[in-house]
Design an enzyme around this catalytic site. Structure first.
Site, PDB file in Angstrom:
ATOM      1  N   GLY A  80      32.042  41.777  43.169  1.00 23.78           N
ATOM      2  CA  GLY A  80      32.771  41.075  44.220  1.00 23.78           C
ATOM      3  C   GLY A  80      31.922  40.045  44.944  1.00 23.78           C
TER       4      GLY A  80
ATOM      5  N   ARG B  92      32.811  48.528  37.040  1.00 22.16           N
ATOM      6  CA  ARG B  92      33.707  49.254  36.142  1.00 22.16           C
ATOM      7  C   ARG B  92      33.183  49.259  34.715  1.00 22.16           C
ATOM      8  NH1 ARG B  92      39.468  46.895  38.033  1.00 22.16           N
ATOM      9  NH2 ARG B  92      38.157  45.088  38.378  1.00 22.16           N
TER      10      ARG B  92
ATOM     11  N   ALA C  66      34.693  47.530  47.509  1.00 24.07           N
ATOM     12  CA  ALA C  66      35.540  47.524  46.314  1.00 24.07           C
ATOM     13  C   ALA C  66      36.981  47.804  46.720  1.00 24.07           C
ATOM     14  CB  ALA C  66      35.060  48.594  45.336  1.00 24.07           C
ATOM     15  N   SER C  67      37.895  46.950  46.249  1.00 30.20           N
ATOM     16  CA  SER C  67      39.300  47.100  46.631  1.00 30.20           C
ATOM     17  C   SER C  67      40.141  46.278  45.680  1.00 30.20           C
ATOM     18  CB  SER C  67      39.512  46.602  48.058  1.00 30.20           C
ATOM     19  OG  SER C  67      40.871  46.692  48.427  1.00 30.20           O
TER      20      SER C  67
ATOM     21  N   LYS D 265      45.524  46.960  52.822  1.00 30.48           N
ATOM     22  CA  LYS D 265      44.327  46.903  53.662  1.00 30.48           C
ATOM     23  C   LYS D 265      44.530  47.712  54.947  1.00 30.48           C
ATOM     24  CE  LYS D 265      41.120  44.467  51.623  1.00 30.48           C
ATOM     25  NZ  LYS D 265      39.835  45.107  51.301  1.00 30.48           N
TER      26      LYS D 265
ATOM     27  N   VAL E  72      37.270  33.998  53.913  1.00 30.03           N
ATOM     28  CA  VAL E  72      35.823  33.927  53.702  1.00 30.03           C
ATOM     29  C   VAL E  72      35.483  32.760  52.762  1.00 30.03           C
ATOM     30  CG1 VAL E  72      33.768  35.183  52.933  1.00 30.03           C
ATOM     31  CG2 VAL E  72      35.664  36.428  54.009  1.00 30.03           C
TER      32      VAL E  72
END
Length: 343
Positions: free
Chosen positions: A13, A35, A85-86, A162, A190
């Site tokens: 990420g 992963r 992580a999401s 979220k 961001v």
């Protein structure tokens, strides 16, 4: 130098990699989850673009938010965890549950592993989407850390995931944290320097503009530089004042996309010649959103005031973020320097 070990989840990420840079520069050892180990070389290369050759101070563990396997190993021996992580907008999600279940259960997996490993504090990368969406137009502004998104309002699945995953995290700490500390960092949009071709959906906004996207959506948001988001994560990790607190990562007033487009044209000259300063009519976006899932997610945000304040982090933690303009221009310049634009 410190021998302390920090787990950073979701090592591919954008925010996670900048968190790793901040930690490595501060002397920490870092373990990160991916992963697939096939992406280790890519992550290391991105960190080199960011100025750090991590060597043996960085290690990798395979773990997936949807499975228990790997998380105990990932957390073992760690003093702190930065959990970012999401699931993010990928186009694979069909039902609302496809967003919510992995986000909520993923957070709980990480928190359980951290608690069981004796981790001192978890810094959760949440989002403005857990704070400032779904509210009525007359809700007070700017948003701050006492606000939670109103899920009875018009909220896209990503923001809902979220909100629910952050709430579940605080509930876990209260019920069964067993002394584990939690702090959340809630970034707005961001920007800042990309490290490679696999960048966030927020940076895609700038990429699309520079590539000649025909017009701007009538939406606004606050923004922040990813380097300052990472710095805030470090402060939230080590400062006693951050325990049990939420921190909005944002600087300045919110900006309309048309203002971002105008800034790019003003500061980048020829490199921004494809940037459009036309605004798409709201009704056109609503109609297109009936068949386009990405635009459908934008519809609730049309003409919606998303102003927020980051003064709490500045006051409590001494955080001193870069300007909005620097966040946007450094992002655009990195895309140009890395050859990530069309043509």
């Amino acid at each position: 130098m410190t021998d302390r070990l920090v787990l950073v989840t979701g090592g591919t990420g954008f925010i996670a990699q900048h968190c790793m840079l901040v930690l490595l520069n501060a002397g920490y050892r870092v373990r990160t989850t991916v992963r697939s180990l096939e992406r280790e070389a890519e992550v290391r290369q991105h960190l080199k673009v960011g100025g750090v050759d991590a060597g043996d101070r960085l290690s990798f563990v395979v773990a997936n938010l949807t499975e228990d396997r790997g998380w105990a190993e990932a957390a073992a021996g760690c003093d702190y965890v930065m959990h970012g992580a999401s699931p993010t907008p990928s186009g694979d999600q069909i039902r609302e549950e496809d967003w919510i279940e992995p986000a909520v259960n993923g957070n709980l997996r990480v928190l359980r592993a951290a608690r069981d490993a004796g981790v001192k504090r978890v810094v959760l990368t949440s989002a403005f989407g857990a704070i400032g969406v779904g509210h009525r137009p007359d809700h007070r502004r700017p948003f701050d850390e006492t606000d939670w998104s109103d899920l009875s309002g018009n909220v896209a699945p990503y923001q809902k995931s979220k909100t629910l995953s952050e709430r579940a995290s605080w509930d876990f700490i209260a019920r069964e944290g067993n002394g584990l500390e939690l702090t959340s960092v809630n970034p707005v949009t961001v920007y800042g320097p990309a490290l490679g071709a696999d960048y966030s959906h927020s940076i895609r906004l700038i990429t699309n503009m520079l590539n000649g996207q025909p017009g701007c959506l009538n939406v606004n948001s606050c923004c922040v530089d990813v380097r300052d988001v990472a710095d805030l994560h470090l402060r939230a990790m080590i400062d006693p004042a951050a325990r049990g607190e939420r921190f909005l990562a944002t600087v300045g007033e919110s900006m309309w996309m048309i203002e971002v487009a105008e800034l790019l044209k003003q500061r980048l000259g020829k490199a921004a010649e494809k940037v459009s300063t036309e605004v798409w009519p709201d009704e056109q976006v609503r109609i297109a959103g009936e068949t386009n899932p990405q635009l459908k997610a934008v519809v609730p945000l049309l003409d919606y005031d998303m102003n927020a304040t980051g003064k709490k982090a500045e006051r409590l933690l001494g955080w001193a973020p870069r300007s909005r303009e620097e966040a946007i221009i450094s992002c655009a310049e990195s895309l140009i320097q890395l050859g990530l634009l069309n043509g």
